[in-house]
Design a protein around this motif. Sequence first.
Motif, PDB file in Angstrom:
ATOM      1  N   SER A 157       1.025  -1.315   0.299  1.00 46.92           N
ATOM      2  CA  SER A 157      -0.383   0.309  -0.156  1.00 46.92           C
ATOM      3  C   SER A 157       0.510   0.653  -0.083  1.00 46.92           C
ATOM      4  O   SER A 157       0.541   2.444  -0.471  1.00 46.92           O
ATOM      5  CB  SER A 157      -1.191   0.155   0.938  1.00 46.92           C
ATOM      6  N   ARG A 158       1.972   0.639   0.517  1.00 48.78           N
ATOM      7  CA  ARG A 158       2.308   2.076   0.884  1.00 48.78           C
ATOM      8  C   ARG A 158       3.920   2.849  -0.341  1.00 48.78           C
ATOM      9  O   ARG A 158       3.490   3.743  -1.116  1.00 48.78           O
ATOM     10  CB  ARG A 158       3.913   2.515   2.331  1.00 48.78           C
ATOM     11  N   VAL A 159       3.436   1.268  -1.112  1.00 47.33           N
ATOM     12  CA  VAL A 159       4.891   1.488  -2.696  1.00 47.33           C
ATOM     13  C   VAL A 159       4.118   2.153  -3.192  1.00 47.33           C
ATOM     14  O   VAL A 159       4.393   3.159  -3.812  1.00 47.33           O
ATOM     15  CB  VAL A 159       5.616  -0.114  -2.712  1.00 47.33           C
ATOM     16  N   VAL A 160       2.730   1.657  -3.816  1.00 46.97           N
ATOM     17  CA  VAL A 160       1.631   2.218  -4.270  1.00 46.97           C
ATOM     18  C   VAL A 160       1.079   3.931  -4.151  1.00 46.97           C
ATOM     19  O   VAL A 160       1.065   4.594  -4.915  1.00 46.97           O
ATOM     20  CB  VAL A 160       0.123   1.063  -4.642  1.00 46.97           C
ATOM     21  N   GLY A 161       0.776   3.957  -3.187  1.00 50.73           N
ATOM     22  CA  GLY A 161       0.860   4.514  -3.046  1.00 50.73           C
ATOM     23  C   GLY A 161       2.738   6.242  -3.200  1.00 50.73           C
ATOM     24  O   GLY A 161       1.974   7.676  -3.594  1.00 50.73           O
ATOM     25  N   GLY A 162       3.172   5.286  -3.372  1.00 52.83           N
ATOM     26  CA  GLY A 162       4.421   6.950  -2.854  1.00 52.83           C
ATOM     27  C   GLY A 162       4.834   6.706  -4.973  1.00 52.83           C
ATOM     28  O   GLY A 162       5.513   7.974  -5.027  1.00 52.83           O
ATOM     29  N   LEU A 163       4.546   5.652  -5.336  1.00 56.31           N
ATOM     30  CA  LEU A 163       3.556   5.921  -7.052  1.00 56.31           C
ATOM     31  C   LEU A 163       3.221   6.798  -7.782  1.00 56.31           C
ATOM     32  O   LEU A 163       3.398   7.487  -8.918  1.00 56.31           O
ATOM     33  CB  LEU A 163       4.093   4.706  -7.769  1.00 56.31           C
ATOM     34  N   SER A 164       2.113   6.641  -6.768  1.00 58.15           N
ATOM     35  CA  SER A 164       0.779   7.870  -7.660  1.00 58.15           C
ATOM     36  C   SER A 164       0.359   8.790  -7.044  1.00 58.15           C
ATOM     37  O   SER A 164      -0.089   9.435  -7.758  1.00 58.15           O
ATOM     38  CB  SER A 164      -0.753   7.010  -7.120  1.00 58.15           C
ATOM     39  N   GLU A 165       0.954   9.406  -5.780  1.00 61.35           N
ATOM     40  CA  GLU A 165       0.002  10.274  -5.387  1.00 61.35           C
ATOM     41  C   GLU A 165       0.902  11.926  -5.949  1.00 61.35           C
ATOM     42  O   GLU A 165       2.536  12.159  -5.976  1.00 61.35           O
ATOM     43  CB  GLU A 165       1.049  10.587  -3.638  1.00 61.35           C
ATOM     44  N   GLY A 166       0.432  12.435  -6.845  1.00 64.98           N
ATOM     45  CA  GLY A 166       0.623  13.615  -7.111  1.00 64.98           C
ATOM     46  C   GLY A 166       0.205  15.127  -7.569  1.00 64.98           C
ATOM     47  O   GLY A 166       0.123  15.825  -8.533  1.00 64.98           O
ATOM     48  N   ASN A 167      -0.661  14.421  -6.431  1.00 62.08           N
ATOM     49  CA  ASN A 167      -2.588  15.782  -6.003  1.00 62.08           C
ATOM     50  C   ASN A 167      -1.315  17.232  -6.032  1.00 62.08           C
ATOM     51  O   ASN A 167      -2.066  18.506  -6.485  1.00 62.08           O
ATOM     52  CB  ASN A 167      -2.635  15.441  -4.802  1.00 62.08           C
ATOM     53  N   VAL A 168      -0.176  17.067  -4.958  1.00 62.75           N
ATOM     54  CA  VAL A 168      -0.361  18.666  -4.905  1.00 62.75           C
ATOM     55  C   VAL A 168       0.782  18.744  -6.091  1.00 62.75           C
ATOM     56  O   VAL A 168       0.532  20.429  -6.415  1.00 62.75           O
ATOM     57  CB  VAL A 168       0.796  18.662  -3.605  1.00 62.75           C
ATOM     58  N   GLN A 169       1.837  17.974  -6.398  1.00 65.72           N
ATOM     59  CA  GLN A 169       2.361  18.647  -7.194  1.00 65.72           C
ATOM     60  C   GLN A 169       1.298  19.217  -8.765  1.00 65.72           C
ATOM     61  O   GLN A 169       1.635  20.270  -9.432  1.00 65.72           O
ATOM     62  CB  GLN A 169       3.344  17.354  -7.968  1.00 65.72           C
ATOM     63  N   ILE A 170      -0.037  18.764  -9.314  1.00 59.71           N
ATOM     64  CA  ILE A 170      -0.698  19.208  -9.958  1.00 59.71           C
ATOM     65  C   ILE A 170      -0.967  20.210  -9.710  1.00 59.71           C
ATOM     66  O   ILE A 170      -1.215  21.036 -10.608  1.00 59.71           O
ATOM     67  CB  ILE A 170      -1.559  17.757 -10.103  1.00 59.71           C
ATOM     68  N   ALA A 171      -1.470  20.290  -8.670  1.00 59.71           N
ATOM     69  CA  ALA A 171      -2.092  21.558  -7.971  1.00 59.71           C
ATOM     70  C   ALA A 171      -1.359  23.047  -8.463  1.00 59.71           C
ATOM     71  O   ALA A 171      -2.288  23.788  -8.983  1.00 59.71           O
ATOM     72  CB  ALA A 171      -3.177  22.151  -6.923  1.00 59.71           C
ATOM     73  N   ASN A 172      -0.051  22.404  -7.829  1.00 59.72           N
ATOM     74  CA  ASN A 172       0.933  23.287  -8.204  1.00 59.72           C
ATOM     75  C   ASN A 172       0.756  23.656  -9.987  1.00 59.72           C
ATOM     76  O   ASN A 172       0.680  24.904 -10.486  1.00 59.72           O
ATOM     77  CB  ASN A 172       2.032  23.659  -8.231  1.00 59.72           C
ATOM     78  N   SER A 173       0.759  23.279 -10.660  1.00 65.21           N
ATOM     79  CA  SER A 173       0.076  23.156 -12.138  1.00 65.21           C
ATOM     80  C   SER A 173      -0.454  23.965 -12.430  1.00 65.21           C
ATOM     81  O   SER A 173      -0.953  24.946 -13.870  1.00 65.21           O
ATOM     82  CB  SER A 173       0.607  22.185 -12.896  1.00 65.21           C
ATOM     83  N   ILE A 174      -1.987  22.904 -12.097  1.00 66.60           N
ATOM     84  CA  ILE A 174      -3.014  23.802 -12.021  1.00 66.60           C
ATOM     85  C   ILE A 174      -3.418  25.739 -12.288  1.00 66.60           C
ATOM     86  O   ILE A 174      -3.981  26.640 -12.513  1.00 66.60           O
ATOM     87  CB  ILE A 174      -3.951  23.205 -11.103  1.00 66.60           C
ATOM     88  N   ILE A 175      -2.138  26.140 -10.563  1.00 68.15           N
ATOM     89  CA  ILE A 175      -2.461  27.419  -9.831  1.00 68.15           C
ATOM     90  C   ILE A 175      -1.636  28.045 -11.151  1.00 68.15           C
ATOM     91  O   ILE A 175      -1.995  28.915 -11.349  1.00 68.15           O
ATOM     92  CB  ILE A 175      -2.102  27.518  -8.727  1.00 68.15           C
ATOM     93  N   THR A 176      -0.430  27.590 -11.602  1.00 68.15           N
ATOM     94  CA  THR A 176      -0.099  27.948 -12.665  1.00 68.15           C
ATOM     95  C   THR A 176      -0.560  28.889 -13.993  1.00 68.15           C
ATOM     96  O   THR A 176      -0.481  29.589 -14.207  1.00 68.15           O
ATOM     97  CB  THR A 176       1.652  27.237 -13.544  1.00 68.15           C
ATOM     98  N   ASP A 177      -1.129  27.699 -14.524  1.00 66.68           N
ATOM     99  CA  ASP A 177      -2.363  27.560 -15.827  1.00 66.68           C
ATOM    100  C   ASP A 177      -3.075  28.870 -15.245  1.00 66.68           C
ATOM    101  O   ASP A 177      -3.375  29.813 -16.589  1.00 66.68           O
ATOM    102  CB  ASP A 177      -3.254  26.408 -15.950  1.00 66.68           C
ATOM    103  N   ILE A 178      -3.501  28.821 -14.838  1.00 70.44           N
ATOM    104  CA  ILE A 178      -4.687  29.992 -14.210  1.00 70.44           C
ATOM    105  C   ILE A 178      -4.714  31.430 -13.761  1.00 70.44           C
ATOM    106  O   ILE A 178      -5.400  32.447 -13.023  1.00 70.44           O
ATOM    107  CB  ILE A 178      -5.727  29.708 -13.013  1.00 70.44           C
ATOM    108  N   SER A 179      -3.247  31.168 -13.702  1.00 72.90           N
ATOM    109  CA  SER A 179      -2.541  32.867 -12.767  1.00 72.90           C
ATOM    110  C   SER A 179      -1.962  33.685 -13.264  1.00 72.90           C
ATOM    111  O   SER A 179      -1.080  32.393 -14.223  1.00 72.90           O
ATOM    112  CB  SER A 179      -2.456  32.560 -11.668  1.00 72.90           C
TER     113      SER A 179
END
Length: 495
Positions: A157-179
């Motif tokens: 479960s921790r391995v899968v979580g480490g490979l898939s967790e990208g929410n904060v990174q994508i949120a930063n990209s979204i903020i860059t897109d709209i501001s």
Amino acid sequence: MAKNGKNSRLSPSRASTTVKSTPASASQRRRILTTLTISLLLDLISFTLILPLFPSVLGYYHAKETSPTSTLNRVFHYLNVYKNWFAKPIDSSYDIVLLGGAFGSLFSLLQAVASPVIGRLSDQHGRRKALLCSLAGNILSVGLWVGATDFRVFIASRVVGGLSEGNVQIANSIITDISDEKQRGSAMALVGACFSLAFICGPVLGATLANIPTTASNKFAMAAGVSLFLIALETIYVYFSLPETHPRLSRFHDPGPPAATLVDKDKSRPRVPTVVNGDASKASVNGDKSSSNAPRNRDIKVRMRNESALKLVHLFFLLPFSGLEFSLPFLTATLYADQASAMGPSASQTSTLSPSALNGRLLSLMGLIASLLQGTIVRRLPPIVNIRLGVVACTISFFLLARVDSMSGVYVAGIFLAVTSATVVTSINSLGSLGAPEGERGIILGRLRSWGQVGRAVGPFLFCSLFWWAGREVAYMTGGVMMIGVVGAVFTVLK
């Protein structure tokens, strides 16, 4: 592009530099930021819910799996080999804490591998699809924890979580897109504020849920189930509420006037020679390819140089800082033991507070101060100012912790660490986004995160080794000296 034959001779590279999308409108931006805030809070509360449970979870599996050949006991064997390297013996009561740190390093290493891949996927297929794929991986990760009746499933479960967790990174990209550049710092501070609030709420919720009895096969199924519910709720909310924000794929970005129109306007102006080094014979006229490419090439070189500097600063900042964060439970336990032995059998009522409780108070104080700073001061300051403020505060905290002999001194150092937590990482991401071209924002922010995660993975191991080999004073003094180097780089190299 216009269908006029004369204008069709415009090269693709020239067109790409002329066409530029504008940020989202104010109402669209507010709506997307609201969606991001709710999504991040759900995600980060679910993520931080397990953090205070690591010692209990690992202790539970250790007591449950008594076979010498079990996976967990093999891990403890190698951990004891590591401990035997040090002249100063490490008490076995710290084994669970060390193993928890190893899990943190594993998670960060997996993030270092996955972050550039997630960033590239968001550039190619859009932020929304990348975020939904990341959330699907998170659901699988937490689902494995719900059914983790043995230690091997918990590791999975921790391995899968480490490979898939990208929410904060994508949120930063979204903020860059709209501001735009002026809005970027305050919008990025929103991510940091969500982190701080989640670190206040998530661990408390996790500790509460851990005390609710569940099935005998998985004592922590209730906490895992609530974590799964939060991620599932976030996924549904994002699916119905978050639009695509990538400039190439979104519907609300205005691409501005066509490139050919801009070229026609440029051709209608007088073609005035530009003097080069004071010699008109070497001059080029407006619109000449060589004169337009030179500034562009310089801009690319400056951007690449700044990106490289940011990645190095991110790595060498998080390397000692993550080690300091990881060492706080050791420091708290050491001071607690020293005070208890000094007070003797007639210990006062304050000595009944456990090291875990003292550390929990410290982390809650730091989270509260960090969230207040991000909501008031940090969002109003330029990113470079925030980074400078944060690394100086971190340096001060290192030298304070090298000399403290009571918990009150640790709390004072914790105030400086809260300033660091509120400023540095968020502002590094903000500064990195300012020079990122529209088509490469995801991969650039992904690479930046990857270098930082390498620091988070290596830092606890190196700092813990130094802590137990040479003593806490030497460890914190060494960390302070490393931070002085980071301060020098931030004030001289970053632009």
